[in-house]
Design a protein around this motif. Sequence first.
Motif, mmCIF file in Angstrom:
data_model
loop_
_atom_site.group_PDB
_atom_site.id
_atom_site.type_symbol
_atom_site.label_atom_id
_atom_site.label_comp_id
_atom_site.label_asym_id
_atom_site.label_seq_id
_atom_site.Cartn_x
_atom_site.Cartn_y
_atom_site.Cartn_z
ATOM 1 N N PRO A 145 32.210 36.305 23.632
ATOM 2 C CA PRO A 145 31.985 35.322 22.571
ATOM 3 C C PRO A 145 30.776 35.650 21.695
ATOM 4 C CG PRO A 145 32.447 34.237 24.657
ATOM 5 C CD PRO A 145 32.274 35.685 24.967
ATOM 6 N N THR A 146 29.714 36.157 22.316
ATOM 7 C CA THR A 146 28.504 36.479 21.548
ATOM 8 C C THR A 146 28.744 37.649 20.603
ATOM 9 O OG1 THR A 146 27.089 35.703 23.359
ATOM 10 C CG2 THR A 146 26.087 37.144 21.710
ATOM 11 N N LEU A 147 29.335 38.732 21.124
ATOM 12 C CA LEU A 147 29.584 39.905 20.288
ATOM 13 C C LEU A 147 30.591 39.587 19.184
ATOM 14 C CD1 LEU A 147 29.065 42.864 19.689
ATOM 15 C CD2 LEU A 147 30.819 43.468 21.370
ATOM 16 N N PHE A 148 31.602 38.792 19.508
ATOM 17 C CA PHE A 148 32.588 38.411 18.494
ATOM 18 C C PHE A 148 31.919 37.625 17.368
ATOM 19 C CE2 PHE A 148 35.612 35.371 16.691
ATOM 20 C CZ PHE A 148 36.640 36.227 16.294
ATOM 21 N N SER A 149 31.068 36.700 17.740
ATOM 22 C CA SER A 149 30.372 35.891 16.745
ATOM 23 C C SER A 149 29.470 36.739 15.859
ATOM 24 C CB SER A 149 29.549 34.802 17.445
ATOM 25 O OG SER A 149 28.813 34.045 16.520
ATOM 26 N N LEU A 150 28.739 37.670 16.472
ATOM 27 C CA LEU A 150 27.841 38.539 15.707
ATOM 28 C C LEU A 150 28.625 39.468 14.781
ATOM 29 C CD1 LEU A 150 25.236 39.519 18.469
ATOM 30 C CD2 LEU A 150 24.858 38.009 16.500
ATOM 31 N N THR A 151 29.730 40.007 15.280
ATOM 32 C CA THR A 151 30.539 40.925 14.476
ATOM 33 C C THR A 151 31.186 40.202 13.303
ATOM 34 O OG1 THR A 151 31.016 42.252 16.457
ATOM 35 C CG2 THR A 151 32.419 42.615 14.535
ATOM 36 N N LEU A 152 31.696 39.002 13.557
ATOM 37 C CA LEU A 152 32.325 38.222 12.491
ATOM 38 C C LEU A 152 31.287 37.817 11.449
ATOM 39 C CD1 LEU A 152 35.006 37.029 11.549
ATOM 40 C CD2 LEU A 152 34.439 34.937 12.828
ATOM 41 N N ARG A 153 30.091 37.465 11.904
ATOM 42 C CA ARG A 153 29.022 37.098 10.970
ATOM 43 C C ARG A 153 28.637 38.297 10.103
ATOM 44 N NH1 ARG A 153 24.046 34.766 13.981
ATOM 45 N NH2 ARG A 153 25.718 33.400 14.687
ATOM 46 N N HIS A 154 28.538 39.473 10.725
ATOM 47 C CA HIS A 154 28.223 40.686 9.972
ATOM 48 C C HIS A 154 29.323 40.994 8.951
ATOM 49 C CE1 HIS A 154 26.956 44.688 8.911
ATOM 50 N NE2 HIS A 154 27.991 45.259 9.490
ATOM 51 N N LEU A 155 30.559 40.825 9.366
ATOM 52 C CA LEU A 155 31.693 41.086 8.483
ATOM 53 C C LEU A 155 31.685 40.135 7.299
ATOM 54 C CD1 LEU A 155 34.197 42.874 8.205
ATOM 55 C CD2 LEU A 155 35.455 41.213 9.593
ATOM 56 N N ILE B 133 37.676 28.220 12.578
ATOM 57 C CA ILE B 133 37.117 29.540 12.880
ATOM 58 C C ILE B 133 36.593 29.614 14.312
ATOM 59 C CG2 ILE B 133 34.744 29.091 12.131
ATOM 60 C CD1 ILE B 133 34.868 31.861 10.735
ATOM 61 N N THR B 134 36.236 28.453 14.888
ATOM 62 C CA THR B 134 35.747 28.440 16.272
ATOM 63 C C THR B 134 36.854 28.805 17.263
ATOM 64 O OG1 THR B 134 36.197 26.061 16.349
ATOM 65 C CG2 THR B 134 33.937 26.750 15.832
ATOM 66 N N LYS B 135 38.113 28.713 16.826
ATOM 67 C CA LYS B 135 39.243 29.036 17.704
ATOM 68 C C LYS B 135 39.809 30.424 17.422
ATOM 69 C CE LYS B 135 40.673 24.215 18.346
ATOM 70 N NZ LYS B 135 41.812 23.246 18.244
ATOM 71 N N TRP B 136 39.228 31.135 16.490
ATOM 72 C CA TRP B 136 39.762 32.439 16.121
ATOM 73 C C TRP B 136 39.760 33.429 17.280
ATOM 74 C CZ3 TRP B 136 38.403 34.563 10.579
ATOM 75 C CH2 TRP B 136 39.058 33.768 9.623
ATOM 76 N N ARG B 137 38.695 33.443 18.053
ATOM 77 C CA ARG B 137 38.602 34.439 19.126
ATOM 78 C C ARG B 137 39.734 34.259 20.126
ATOM 79 N NH1 ARG B 137 36.524 35.602 24.152
ATOM 80 N NH2 ARG B 137 36.020 33.420 24.533
ATOM 81 N N ALA B 138 39.983 33.037 20.550
ATOM 82 C CA ALA B 138 41.070 32.785 21.507
ATOM 83 C C ALA B 138 42.427 33.148 20.895
ATOM 84 C CB ALA B 138 41.064 31.310 21.929
ATOM 85 N N THR B 139 42.606 32.816 19.616
ATOM 86 C CA THR B 139 43.869 33.137 18.939
ATOM 87 C C THR B 139 44.069 34.639 18.827
ATOM 88 O OG1 THR B 139 43.732 31.091 17.646
ATOM 89 C CG2 THR B 139 45.189 32.814 16.812
ATOM 90 N N ASP C 222 32.448 48.245 14.799
ATOM 91 C CA ASP C 222 32.942 46.964 15.319
ATOM 92 C C ASP C 222 33.518 46.117 14.192
ATOM 93 O OD1 ASP C 222 32.133 47.716 17.807
ATOM 94 O OD2 ASP C 222 30.398 46.379 17.917
ATOM 95 N N ALA C 223 32.789 46.061 13.070
ATOM 96 C CA ALA C 223 33.265 45.269 11.928
ATOM 97 C C ALA C 223 34.571 45.829 11.384
ATOM 98 C CB ALA C 223 32.195 45.248 10.836
ATOM 99 N N ALA C 224 34.700 47.164 11.372
ATOM 100 C CA ALA C 224 35.908 47.789 10.832
ATOM 101 C C ALA C 224 37.129 47.486 11.690
ATOM 102 C CB ALA C 224 35.708 49.299 10.711
ATOM 103 N N VAL C 225 37.001 47.631 13.013
ATOM 104 C CA VAL C 225 38.170 47.402 13.873
ATOM 105 C C VAL C 225 38.539 45.915 13.877
ATOM 106 C CG1 VAL C 225 37.774 49.420 15.320
ATOM 107 C CG2 VAL C 225 36.724 47.255 15.966
ATOM 108 N N LEU C 226 37.555 45.033 13.777
ATOM 109 C CA LEU C 226 37.859 43.606 13.703
ATOM 110 C C LEU C 226 38.519 43.265 12.361
ATOM 111 C CD1 LEU C 226 37.783 40.803 14.952
ATOM 112 C CD2 LEU C 226 35.458 40.522 14.048
ATOM 113 N N LEU C 227 38.029 43.869 11.281
ATOM 114 C CA LEU C 227 38.614 43.633 9.963
ATOM 115 C C LEU C 227 40.062 44.094 9.918
ATOM 116 C CD1 LEU C 227 38.432 42.834 6.984
ATOM 117 C CD2 LEU C 227 37.415 45.079 6.515
ATOM 118 N N LEU C 228 40.351 45.240 10.526
ATOM 119 C CA LEU C 228 41.726 45.738 10.553
ATOM 120 C C LEU C 228 42.639 44.794 11.333
ATOM 121 C CD1 LEU C 228 41.090 49.554 11.076
ATOM 122 C CD2 LEU C 228 42.156 48.481 9.087
ATOM 123 N N LEU C 229 42.121 44.253 12.436
ATOM 124 C CA LEU C 229 42.915 43.288 13.204
ATOM 125 C C LEU C 229 43.169 42.026 12.380
ATOM 126 C CD1 LEU C 229 44.271 42.334 15.826
ATOM 127 C CD2 LEU C 229 42.027 41.507 16.582
#
Length: 284
Positions: A47-57, A129-135, A106-113
Amino acid sequence: MEELEPPSVIMAALATLSPPRLTDLSHSIFSEVHQHRRRLTFILSSPTLFSLTLRHLNSLSLSHKSLLLARFLLSALRRLSRPFQSPSKLLPYHPSTAAISPQDLDAAVLLLLLCEVRQHNPAALRTPITKWRATLCRIYSESLLTISGLATGGGGALIPYIDTVVRCWKFVGFVGSCGGKVRREVAASPMAVVELPSVAVGGGGGTVECVICKEEMGEGRDACKLPCDHLFHWLCILPWLRKRNTCPCCRFQLPTDDVFGEIQRLWEILFKVGSTMCTSDGDE
């Protein structure tokens, strides 16, 4: 003539490779895909890394997102195009043109997904957006179960990899500076220029003219030889290559440190082989 689709042309180009070279390329691609999937799994499971990566993106502008995917695309095109370049014409490129930091990867692979999910299941991203990671975890897990070959290596990763390359190409082409019909002039890579050999202009009764200055090259004097075998005065070709990466005679392209220019150069190598293959098949 009907315009050929990028995936078809790339597959046609790969079909010209011998089985051993295609196997080597497939294993190389599988290794890269496996690395990126492991990275994406780590992002989605934290959850922490996902949040940081999404924020960076989200902090990146559209042009910066384009550059991010351009570096990602350039790395893939170098891998795909290398088997089609003769060893004598392979020149060094500056590593920084495709260098990407772990945070940006990390931002690139998340953006592609996210792009893939938006294309095939847009309703999934209409949730808070709080449910994005689970989805995304659920969608990503389901997609892994449907992709064959990832567990064994082989060619199962080839088609998804090419789909990703084409998706990046389209995004970078629309937003960035490549993919247009009009070529931008870009300088040749200094590293590639340094590697160009000096050759002595021979006799043999013939004369060699430098097409830039239109003067003959004196016998025995050193001239610069490009990978396409054309000769030029060093004092003539150096200013030329500081502005453009093409041979003045045949338009052969040298590597460039411009990310979008290098993408265009490598893309054209693949398309030249693939489109020739498609055309010859159509004539039979």
